[in-house]
Scaffold this motif. Sequence first.
Motif, PDB file in Angstrom:
ATOM      1  N   LYS A  17     -14.408  -4.678   5.958  1.00 37.48           N
ATOM      2  CA  LYS A  17     -13.584  -5.149   7.080  1.00 37.48           C
ATOM      3  C   LYS A  17     -12.644  -6.262   6.621  1.00 37.48           C
ATOM      4  O   LYS A  17     -11.452  -6.276   6.965  1.00 37.48           O
ATOM      5  N   ASN A  18     -13.167  -7.202   5.843  1.00 35.03           N
ATOM      6  CA  ASN A  18     -12.330  -8.280   5.297  1.00 35.03           C
ATOM      7  C   ASN A  18     -11.268  -7.724   4.356  1.00 35.03           C
ATOM      8  O   ASN A  18     -10.096  -8.129   4.392  1.00 35.03           O
ATOM      9  N   LEU A  19     -11.674  -6.805   3.498  1.00 35.43           N
ATOM     10  CA  LEU A  19     -10.757  -6.257   2.502  1.00 35.43           C
ATOM     11  C   LEU A  19      -9.598  -5.516   3.163  1.00 35.43           C
ATOM     12  O   LEU A  19      -8.459  -5.554   2.674  1.00 35.43           O
ATOM     13  N   LYS A  20      -9.857  -4.860   4.263  1.00 30.94           N
ATOM     14  CA  LYS A  20      -8.789  -4.144   4.964  1.00 30.94           C
ATOM     15  C   LYS A  20      -7.760  -5.114   5.547  1.00 30.94           C
ATOM     16  O   LYS A  20      -6.559  -4.820   5.571  1.00 30.94           O
ATOM     17  N   ILE A  21      -8.215  -6.263   6.010  1.00 30.62           N
ATOM     18  CA  ILE A  21      -7.286  -7.286   6.498  1.00 30.62           C
ATOM     19  C   ILE A  21      -6.419  -7.793   5.352  1.00 30.62           C
ATOM     20  O   ILE A  21      -5.193  -7.939   5.484  1.00 30.62           O
ATOM     21  N   LEU A  22      -7.047  -8.061   4.218  1.00 28.51           N
ATOM     22  CA  LEU A  22      -6.297  -8.548   3.052  1.00 28.51           C
ATOM     23  C   LEU A  22      -5.311  -7.497   2.559  1.00 28.51           C
ATOM     24  O   LEU A  22      -4.182  -7.822   2.156  1.00 28.51           O
ATOM     25  N   LYS A  32       0.532  -9.684  -3.706  1.00 23.17           N
ATOM     26  CA  LYS A  32      -0.692  -9.234  -4.355  1.00 23.17           C
ATOM     27  C   LYS A  32      -1.797 -10.246  -4.087  1.00 23.17           C
ATOM     28  O   LYS A  32      -1.565 -11.455  -4.184  1.00 23.17           O
ATOM     29  N   ILE A  33      -2.983  -9.745  -3.761  1.00 32.03           N
ATOM     30  CA  ILE A  33      -4.127 -10.618  -3.483  1.00 32.03           C
ATOM     31  C   ILE A  33      -5.192 -10.402  -4.549  1.00 32.03           C
ATOM     32  O   ILE A  33      -5.558  -9.261  -4.870  1.00 32.03           O
ATOM     33  N   LEU A  34      -5.660 -11.517  -5.096  1.00 34.32           N
ATOM     34  CA  LEU A  34      -6.695 -11.538  -6.121  1.00 34.32           C
ATOM     35  C   LEU A  34      -7.956 -12.163  -5.546  1.00 34.32           C
ATOM     36  O   LEU A  34      -7.877 -13.104  -4.750  1.00 34.32           O
ATOM     37  N   GLU A  50     -12.054  -3.233  -5.788  1.00 33.52           N
ATOM     38  CA  GLU A  50     -10.989  -2.617  -6.573  1.00 33.52           C
ATOM     39  C   GLU A  50     -10.145  -1.659  -5.739  1.00 33.52           C
ATOM     40  O   GLU A  50      -8.954  -1.447  -6.023  1.00 33.52           O
ATOM     41  N   LYS A  51     -10.725  -1.078  -4.699  1.00 33.00           N
ATOM     42  CA  LYS A  51      -9.988  -0.145  -3.848  1.00 33.00           C
ATOM     43  C   LYS A  51      -8.887  -0.843  -3.051  1.00 33.00           C
ATOM     44  O   LYS A  51      -7.925  -0.202  -2.612  1.00 33.00           O
ATOM     45  N   TYR A  52      -9.040  -2.168  -2.850  1.00 37.86           N
ATOM     46  CA  TYR A  52      -8.131  -2.869  -1.948  1.00 37.86           C
ATOM     47  C   TYR A  52      -7.327  -3.990  -2.623  1.00 37.86           C
ATOM     48  O   TYR A  52      -6.195  -4.250  -2.201  1.00 37.86           O
ATOM     49  N   TRP A  72      -8.095  -4.134 -13.519  1.00 43.90           N
ATOM     50  CA  TRP A  72      -7.125  -4.721 -12.615  1.00 43.90           C
ATOM     51  C   TRP A  72      -6.528  -5.957 -13.274  1.00 43.90           C
ATOM     52  O   TRP A  72      -6.867  -6.293 -14.408  1.00 43.90           O
ATOM     53  N   GLU A  73      -5.626  -6.641 -12.586  1.00 49.41           N
ATOM     54  CA  GLU A  73      -5.033  -7.850 -13.143  1.00 49.41           C
ATOM     55  C   GLU A  73      -6.072  -8.970 -13.205  1.00 49.41           C
ATOM     56  O   GLU A  73      -6.817  -9.189 -12.251  1.00 49.41           O
TER      57      GLU A  73
END
Length: 371
Positions: A17-22, A32-34, A50-52, A72-73
Amino acid sequence: MNIKTPAYVIEEELLEKNLKILDRVQKEAGCKILVALKGYATWATFDLLEKYLAGATASGLWEAKLAQMKPWEVHTYCPAFKEDEIDEVADISHTVVFNSFNQLERFEDRVKNKALIGLRVNPGVSSSPVPLYDPCAPYSRLGITKENFRADKLQNVSGLHFHALCEQLDSALERTLEGFEKLYGEYLKDMEWVNFGGGHHITREGYNVENLIRMIKEFKNRYPNIKDVYLEPGEAVGLNAGYLVAEVLDIIDNGMKIAILDTSAEAHMPDVLAMPYRPNVRGAGKPGEKKYTYRFGGVTCLAGDVIGDYSFDEPLKIGDKVIFEDMAIYTMVKNTAFNGIRLPSIVIKRKDGSLWTTREFHFEDFRDRLS
């Protein structure tokens, strides 16, 4: 709850749920969010992250090596890099950010052909309510101040990084971004990327995500040469996605009811004492709010190992389970084995409701840290 205590439990559904917001912020703002590993580093969930997310940000070599577990970066910043580690850091990292011109001049030739080089600057805007977590406090060691900035030393520098927030809303970023541009805006025309740092509580209730998206888009419009804008939250990734389960070992009465748990503020949730703060307990109220009030104490010999006072509708019993909310962030990465207390197990609650114990800790883990 059939979990051996103490244990940290991370719920995949809440994490996603958090990752979808980000991810929404990334897509709508074009940034880009790290994930900042200093705040959330449960690598058993990296497949989901990694999916998000675009990557991870590290505070030194070991975190960078942890981040390298995914393709990823990897962005690495440290207040001061070590001579015998900088080459490996550069090999691992997409970006290496230096904290001073001393460090830049010392290591830039060893980094420039391997990774992008950035500088952390101090925007001079204090907004954190806790001085311990304020990178812009007087005499801060974090970030180059305007007085110490060297425009003649930027030949190999492609980006600037600032970090000044701690668990804060979008309004704090507005003030900080204004201060950053006022001090360093003249140098941004020569930069390829900017990192807004962490401390953005993007997934918290009340955070104005639309305002964040607007700020990033307007910033990019002001500086069309900037290819990438990064944010690196740690807490926003795991916020309210996990909890700590403990068991009541004993109940004593020394003027008030004291429940001693098989966990510890000092060892397992050190920010409770450092910030300080009182973590929420599932089903509990404030002292006196409900009929039965208890002080929760840890199992270490530290006199001040007290978690807080809580009230319940029914009296507690030895063997009862207690759930401390929001314990997936910082708590897990900062815990210790002080007093030889067992470290909490790490458990992932899958979206189908099943529990996966990814790690249990044993005496050998404690022993091998000491000699």
